[in-house]
Every structure is written in structure tokens, then in C-alpha cells.
Design an enzyme around this catalytic site. Structure first.
Site, PDB file in Angstrom:
ATOM      1  NE  ARG A 134      57.862  39.392  23.901  1.00 48.30           N
ATOM      2  CZ  ARG A 134      59.004  39.262  24.556  1.00 48.30           C
ATOM      3  NH1 ARG A 134      59.796  38.236  24.291  1.00 48.30           N
ATOM      4  NH2 ARG A 134      59.371  40.127  25.469  1.00 48.30           N
TER       5      ARG A 134
ATOM      6  CE1 TYR B 151      56.700  33.308  35.920  1.00 47.87           C
ATOM      7  CE2 TYR B 151      54.895  31.947  35.122  1.00 47.87           C
ATOM      8  CZ  TYR B 151      56.210  32.360  35.037  1.00 47.87           C
ATOM      9  OH  TYR B 151      57.033  31.835  34.069  1.00 47.87           O
ATOM     10  N   PRO B 152      54.117  37.207  38.274  1.00 48.56           N
ATOM     11  CG  PRO B 152      54.111  38.577  40.188  1.00 48.56           C
ATOM     12  CD  PRO B 152      53.484  37.325  39.604  1.00 48.56           C
ATOM     13  CG  MET B 153      59.349  37.156  35.663  1.00 44.22           C
ATOM     14  SD  MET B 153      60.284  35.948  34.682  1.00 44.22           S
ATOM     15  CE  MET B 153      61.942  36.214  35.321  1.00 44.22           C
TER      16      MET B 153
ATOM     17  CE  LYS C  92      66.249  37.314  33.695  1.00 49.45           C
ATOM     18  NZ  LYS C  92      64.992  37.575  33.015  1.00 49.45           N
TER      19      LYS C  92
ATOM     20  CG  HIS D  56      65.194  31.416  29.963  1.00 51.38           C
ATOM     21  ND1 HIS D  56      65.168  30.660  31.115  1.00 51.38           N
ATOM     22  CD2 HIS D  56      64.062  32.162  29.992  1.00 51.38           C
ATOM     23  CE1 HIS D  56      64.087  30.951  31.819  1.00 51.38           C
ATOM     24  NE2 HIS D  56      63.391  31.843  31.150  1.00 51.38           N
TER      25      HIS D  56
ATOM     26  CD  GLN E   7      57.302  32.554  28.065  1.00 50.69           C
ATOM     27  OE1 GLN E   7      57.564  31.877  29.030  1.00 50.69           O
ATOM     28  NE2 GLN E   7      58.215  32.931  27.199  1.00 50.69           N
TER      29      GLN E   7
END
Length: 276
Positions: free
Chosen positions: A158, A172-174, A176, A199, A212
């Protein structure tokens, strides 16, 4: 002649800076260059990519974009924002003025997850609660060691990832959602952690097919995270994104920007693919 003032590094306490850079190629501007100038430009970009990749703790992915959203993309990971900014300017001008036109960029940082299970939680909830093991028993100690080894590897990936040369790159951006009854940030930590655990379970079913990397961009960009998916088959990109849509974290709280799909290629093939 005065010496330039040294620039202080901008290195986060943990993790690296990450830039996703997407360009269109101005073929009219490129066609103005003669054959020697074009060869020189491609050699210049090749040497720059080699220089970037030779920089300590720095990684650069190069890929052709599959659709007219962009022609060429770079994913740059490096600790120092000063260095990242310098490389970005050099990449933008590498083929000559106005040949590469930026169409989208995204700045973020690698980060650990606040929902990561701690050693204490794993010992109490899993080893003692679910498996009924006694602290200090050989089985308990083996379970703890296996968990800690897994977490060391997970946190290393990470914060300081080494990304494979799998051919498919999806970015892609995201964020909440923060509205009405679906305000993620109005939930308690325990509620959010429970939802994120479900999730994550979906994501683990794609181990070996999808790698990822989630990077944080709160305070940097309009969205809160950048998501990079690497795969060997485009169908796995489609499958994981579709399956995640039914998970409550995404169904209730997910907001997304544009998706970019690219293909990692050797540089000579990349040049041919983008018609240089």
C-alpha cells in the site's frame, strides 16, 4: 555567478506521491518536425523514461490509451513532490513544445487504510473469538505470526508498491457520498469498518487476476481517492467493477469520475501504437 538556492524536498512522513498523467498527441505539430527531429524527440523521451526509472524509490508506468480520451499515459510514483513535479514538466515537453497536450492529470499519495485490522483485533476477534484458540498456545502463536507476515506485505504494497507489467491498466477517481442519509462521514467508525470489510472480501476473490492500488487525494483533487487496477485480461476489470457495484459501500456511497483504460507496452511498440 550566483548558485541557485537549494530546494527543500517535499517527502511525506510515510508513502509516496503518485501522478497519473494523460496526454493527447498533436499530430499536426508532430508532422512539422522532420525525420531527424522526430527520431531525436523519441530518443529524448526514451532517455528521460530511463532516467526516471533509475531514480531511487521511483517507478514509472507507460501505456497507450485505448480510446480517444487520450493517446498516452504515465503513472509516476516517487517520494519527493519536487522530483515528481520536475519529471512531469520534462515528460510534458519531452517530444517538443505542444506535441503532448495534457488532457487529464491526478495527484495523490500512497496510504495505509484506517480500517486495517490490528494485531490486537485479530487476536481477540479471530483467533480467540472465532477459532477458540488460547493465547500462548502453539496454534495461537502460529496464527499471529502468519497474520503479521501478511499485514507486513500488505502495508508495504500500500505504501511502497512495486507494480507489475501486466498489460491492462485502469484508472479512475472516486469519493464517498456526503449527502442526506447516504453521508459516509456521518457513520460511526465501526459501521464504516464493517462495510469496508465486506467490500474487501469481494476484492480478495480477484487475487491473482487484479492488482489494486488505492491512493489518497483528499485536499489534492476534487475526488478523494485514485484507484489503479492492473490486470492481464480486460474482462477482469469489467467483472470486479461490476460486482463491486452491488456492494453497499459502492451502491450507497460511491461516486466516480471518468475511467481510463490503457495498455502497458514496450516503448518501441508504444511509439508505433500512438503513431509516432
Amino acid at each position: 555567478m550566483s548558485e541557485s538556492t537549494p530546494i527543500s524536498p517535499l517527502v511525506p512522513r510515510e508513502g509516496w506521491h503518485v501522478m497519473h498523467l494523460f496526454y493527447q498527441i498533436d499530430q499536426a505539430q508532430w508532422s512539422i518536425l522532420d525525420n531527424d527531429e522526430q527520431r531525436s524527440a523519441k530518443t529524448r523521451l526514451t532517455k528521460l523514461i530511463q532516467e526516471i526509472r533509475a531514480t531511487p524509490d521511483t517507478h514509472l508506468l507507460t501505456f497507450a490509451i485505448a480510446t480517444p480520451k487520450a493517446d498516452i499515459g504515465f503513472m509516476l510514483l516517487t517520494p519527493d513532490l519536487q522530483v515528481a513535479s520536475t519529471f512531469e514538466k520534462q515528460l510534458t515537453l519531452s517530444l517538443g513544445p505542444e506535441v503532448l497536450s495534457p488532457v487529464y492529470s491526478y495527484l495523490s499519495q500512497t496510504e495505509s487504510s484506517e480500517y486495517t485490522t490490528t494485531s490486537e483485533q485479530y487476536a481477540e476477534e479471530t483467533l480467540k473469538g472465532e477459532k477458540g484458540l488460547t493465547e500462548g498456545s502453539p496454534e495461537f502463536d502460529e496464527g499471529m505470526k502468519a497474520f503479521e507476515d501478511r499485514m507486513t506485505h500488505y502495508l508495504q504494497h500500500r505504501l511502497y508498491p512495486v507494480l507489475p507489467d501486466w498489460p491492462v491498466v485502469c484508472f479512475y477517481p472516486m469519493s464517498k457520498r456526503r449527502s442526506g442519509a447516504d453521508n459516509w462521514y456521518s457513520l460511526s467508525f465501526e459501521e464504516r469498518k464493517k462495510l469496508m470489510a465486506g467490500h474487501a472480501r469481494v476484492g480478495r476473490t480477484y487475487s491473482g487476476r487484479i492488482l489494486q492500488l488505492i491512493t489518497g487525494s483528499t485536499g489534492f483533487e476534487e475526488f478523494e481517492w485514485g484507484v489503479t487496477l492492473l490486470a492481464k485480461d480486460t474482462i477482469d476489470i469489467k467483472a470486479i467493477v461490476y460486482e463491486m457495484r452491488f456492494d453497499e459501500v459502492t451502491a450507497r456511497f460511491g461516486e466516480f469520475g471518468d475511467f481510463y483504460i490503457g495498455m502497458q507496452l514496450p516503448l518501441d511498440e508504444l511509439f508505433r501504437r500512438v503513431c509516432l
